[in-house]
Structures are given as C-alpha cells and as structure tokens.
Design a protein around this motif. Structure first.
Motif, PDB file in Angstrom:
ATOM      1  N   ILE A  56       0.862  -1.362  -0.145  1.00  9.40           N
ATOM      2  CA  ILE A  56      -0.061  -0.019   0.031  1.00  9.40           C
ATOM      3  C   ILE A  56       0.790   1.310   0.032  1.00  9.40           C
ATOM      4  N   ASP A  57       0.140   2.357  -0.405  1.00  9.36           N
ATOM      5  CA  ASP A  57       0.979   3.732  -0.340  1.00  9.36           C
ATOM      6  C   ASP A  57       0.447   4.099   1.154  1.00  9.36           C
ATOM      7  N   ALA A  58       1.428   4.747   1.902  1.00  6.95           N
ATOM      8  CA  ALA A  58       1.283   5.183   2.947  1.00  6.95           C
ATOM      9  C   ALA A  58       1.793   6.757   3.136  1.00  6.95           C
ATOM     10  N   LEU A  59       0.882   7.624   4.086  1.00  7.46           N
ATOM     11  CA  LEU A  59       1.400   8.823   4.320  1.00  7.46           C
ATOM     12  C   LEU A  59       1.837   8.765   6.097  1.00  7.46           C
ATOM     13  N   VAL A  60       3.229   8.756   6.282  1.00  4.19           N
ATOM     14  CA  VAL A  60       3.685   8.754   7.797  1.00  4.19           C
ATOM     15  C   VAL A  60       4.111  10.312   8.213  1.00  4.19           C
ATOM     16  N   SER A  61       3.344  10.600   9.117  1.00  8.55           N
ATOM     17  CA  SER A  61       3.422  11.691   9.994  1.00  8.55           C
ATOM     18  C   SER A  61       4.241  11.360  11.198  1.00  8.55           C
ATOM     19  N   ILE A  62       5.198  12.418  11.614  1.00  3.72           N
ATOM     20  CA  ILE A  62       6.064  12.130  12.472  1.00  3.72           C
ATOM     21  C   ILE A  62       6.361  13.601  13.401  1.00  3.72           C
ATOM     22  N   ILE A  63       5.874  13.429  14.677  1.00  2.49           N
ATOM     23  CA  ILE A  63       5.629  14.676  15.333  1.00  2.49           C
ATOM     24  C   ILE A  63       6.464  14.480  16.477  1.00  2.49           C
ATOM     25  N   GLN A  67      -6.340   7.147  -2.769  1.00  2.06           N
ATOM     26  CA  GLN A  67      -6.033   8.768  -3.436  1.00  2.06           C
ATOM     27  C   GLN A  67      -4.807   8.752  -4.392  1.00  2.06           C
ATOM     28  N   LYS A  68      -3.710   7.870  -4.237  1.00  2.00           N
ATOM     29  CA  LYS A  68      -2.791   7.966  -5.014  1.00  2.00           C
ATOM     30  C   LYS A  68      -3.196   7.560  -6.438  1.00  2.00           C
ATOM     31  N   GLN A  69      -3.958   6.186  -6.537  1.00  6.77           N
ATOM     32  CA  GLN A  69      -4.708   5.731  -7.673  1.00  6.77           C
ATOM     33  C   GLN A  69      -5.596   6.725  -8.395  1.00  6.77           C
ATOM     34  N   GLU A 125      -5.233   9.930  -8.176  1.00  5.21           N
ATOM     35  CA  GLU A 125      -4.465  11.017  -8.702  1.00  5.21           C
ATOM     36  C   GLU A 125      -3.705  10.549  -9.982  1.00  5.21           C
ATOM     37  N   ALA A 126      -3.336   9.234  -9.846  1.00  5.92           N
ATOM     38  CA  ALA A 126      -2.759   8.471 -11.273  1.00  5.92           C
ATOM     39  C   ALA A 126      -3.792   8.634 -12.465  1.00  5.92           C
ATOM     40  N   ALA A 127      -5.039   8.291 -12.086  1.00  2.00           N
ATOM     41  CA  ALA A 127      -6.169   7.987 -12.859  1.00  2.00           C
ATOM     42  C   ALA A 127      -6.450   9.467 -13.582  1.00  2.00           C
ATOM     43  N   ARG A 128      -6.439  10.525 -12.564  1.00  2.00           N
ATOM     44  CA  ARG A 128      -6.643  11.961 -13.122  1.00  2.00           C
ATOM     45  C   ARG A 128      -5.546  12.257 -14.186  1.00  2.00           C
ATOM     46  N   ARG A 129      -4.165  12.085 -13.737  1.00  2.00           N
ATOM     47  CA  ARG A 129      -3.126  12.315 -14.710  1.00  2.00           C
ATOM     48  C   ARG A 129      -3.286  11.643 -15.837  1.00  2.00           C
ATOM     49  N   ALA A 130      -3.686  10.460 -15.867  1.00  2.00           N
ATOM     50  CA  ALA A 130      -3.765   9.605 -17.298  1.00  2.00           C
ATOM     51  C   ALA A 130      -4.774  10.368 -18.081  1.00  2.00           C
TER      52      ALA A 130
END
Length: 213
Positions: A15-22, A44-46, A48-53
């Motif tokens: 999976i694509d993940a967004l890691v936030s560190i505080i 979300q990434k998929q 975005e990729a579809a929108r770009r395509a």
C-alpha cells in the motif's frame, strides 16, 4: 514531518502510506520522543494517477485534432495552388495542341515535319495527362478520388497508350513492341482517365528503368 512510503500489510499487499512524525517534549521543552501516525493513501494515489492519465489522454486528443486540422488546411492550400497552377499550364498547352492539329492538316507539309508535329501533339497530350495526375494526387490525399466508368473502345484506347509509350522508348533508343490477345473485347466499361493513368505509369516506369533491351 510527512513522508510518503510504500508499506506491506500483514496479508502481503503493498500500500501507499503517508507517515507523519511529530516530536514530543516535556514541560521543560526537552525532547523525550516522537509520535507517528500512518495513513493509507492508496486510493488517493490511484485516483491521482487516473486523473493524470485522463488529462494526458485529453491533451493527446487535442494535439491529434490540432495536427489533423493543420494537415487538412495544408492539403486545402495545396489543392487550391495545384488547381490554379493547372489552369495556368493548360492555357498555353491547349494553344500548342491546337496549332499542332491545324498544321498537320496542310497537304503539302514535309513528312518529317508532319511526324514532328505528331510527336509534339502526343507529347502535349501526355503532358496534359501528367497535369491531371498531379491534381488527382491531391484528391487522393484528401480522399476525394471519384471514378466515372463509361463505355470505351478498347482497341483505340490501347493504340493511344502504345503510341505514347513507343515515343518514350524511341527517345531512349529502345524498341517497343506489343501483342494483343485474340480474345480481347471490342469495348469495356471503365474510367478511361484512371485506366490511362495506371497503364502509363506502369509502362512508363518499365521504359524509364530499362537501361537497354
């Protein structure tokens, strides 16, 4: 700090993940550790990729449409130029053909001169055919070629072709002979202009690319 990373779930799927560190601090401001969160952003990434395509495809279609319109405009301009030029060429050529016919009718004309006038007339007719070929080429490119079949005398038609090709062969000091099949029909239904173009191109190339014999 935010980082986009690729992680693997327990079931093995990536999976694509967004890691936030505080950073975490105590009351005195002393760094005592870090707090992290992980959010699955695969969908979300998929998206975005579809929108770009989709955007890339839209731009590609627009570019193709623009290129098509440019090509059509260029073809139209070329067709207009060729039509105007053919008119300018036909005017003096028709004068040459007309006077060649008139001079051939004189009774006391020298045979050598008469033969020269015949060759001049045949050459002029061939040049007129070449002019028409150029116009037809522009029509082919614009996909506007049309056929007009009609009844024509095959023997007379072939004799005209033979006369033109024999003249070309003589100019190269080469012999040209022909044999007609016994079962040829007297008349056929065809587009005389197009059939003439095909035969003149085929036989003309044969003469052109034959060095000797």
């Amino acid at each position: 700090k935010h980082l986009e990373v690729t992680l693997k779930r327990k079931d093995g799927q990536q999976i694509d993940a967004l890691v936030s560190i505080i950073p975490r601090q105590d009351e005195t401001g002393l760094l005592i550790g870090f707090q992290g969160t992980v959010r699955d952003i695969t969908a979300q990434k998929q998206a975005e990729a579809a929108r770009r395509a989709s955007e890339a495809e839209r731009l590609r279609v627009l570019e193709m449409q623009k290129a098509k319109e440019t090509a059509e405009a260029a073809n139209q301009a070329k067709s207009t130029f060729l039509a105007n030029m053919s008119h300018e060429l036909r005017t003096p050529l028709n004068g040459i053909l007309g006077y060649a016919q008139i001079l051939k009718r004189y009774q006391n004309i020298d045979p050598v001169v008469k033969n020269g006038l015949t060759i001049m007339y045949q050459s002029g007719n061939h040049l007129l055919t070449l002019i028409n070929d150029i116009l037809d080429l522009s029509k082919i490119e614009a996909r506007k070629m049309e056929l007009y079949p009609a009844e024509l005398n095959l023997g007379s038609f072939l004799n005209t072709i033979i006369g033109i090709i024999r003249m070309r062969a003589q100019q190269k000091n080469g012999p040209f002979t022909h044999e007609s099949a016994a079962d040829l029909p007297i008349g056929i239904n065809a587009d005389e202009k197009r059939l003439r173009q095909v035969l003149l191109n085929l036989l003309g190339n044969a003469v052109k690319f034959t060095e000797s014999g």
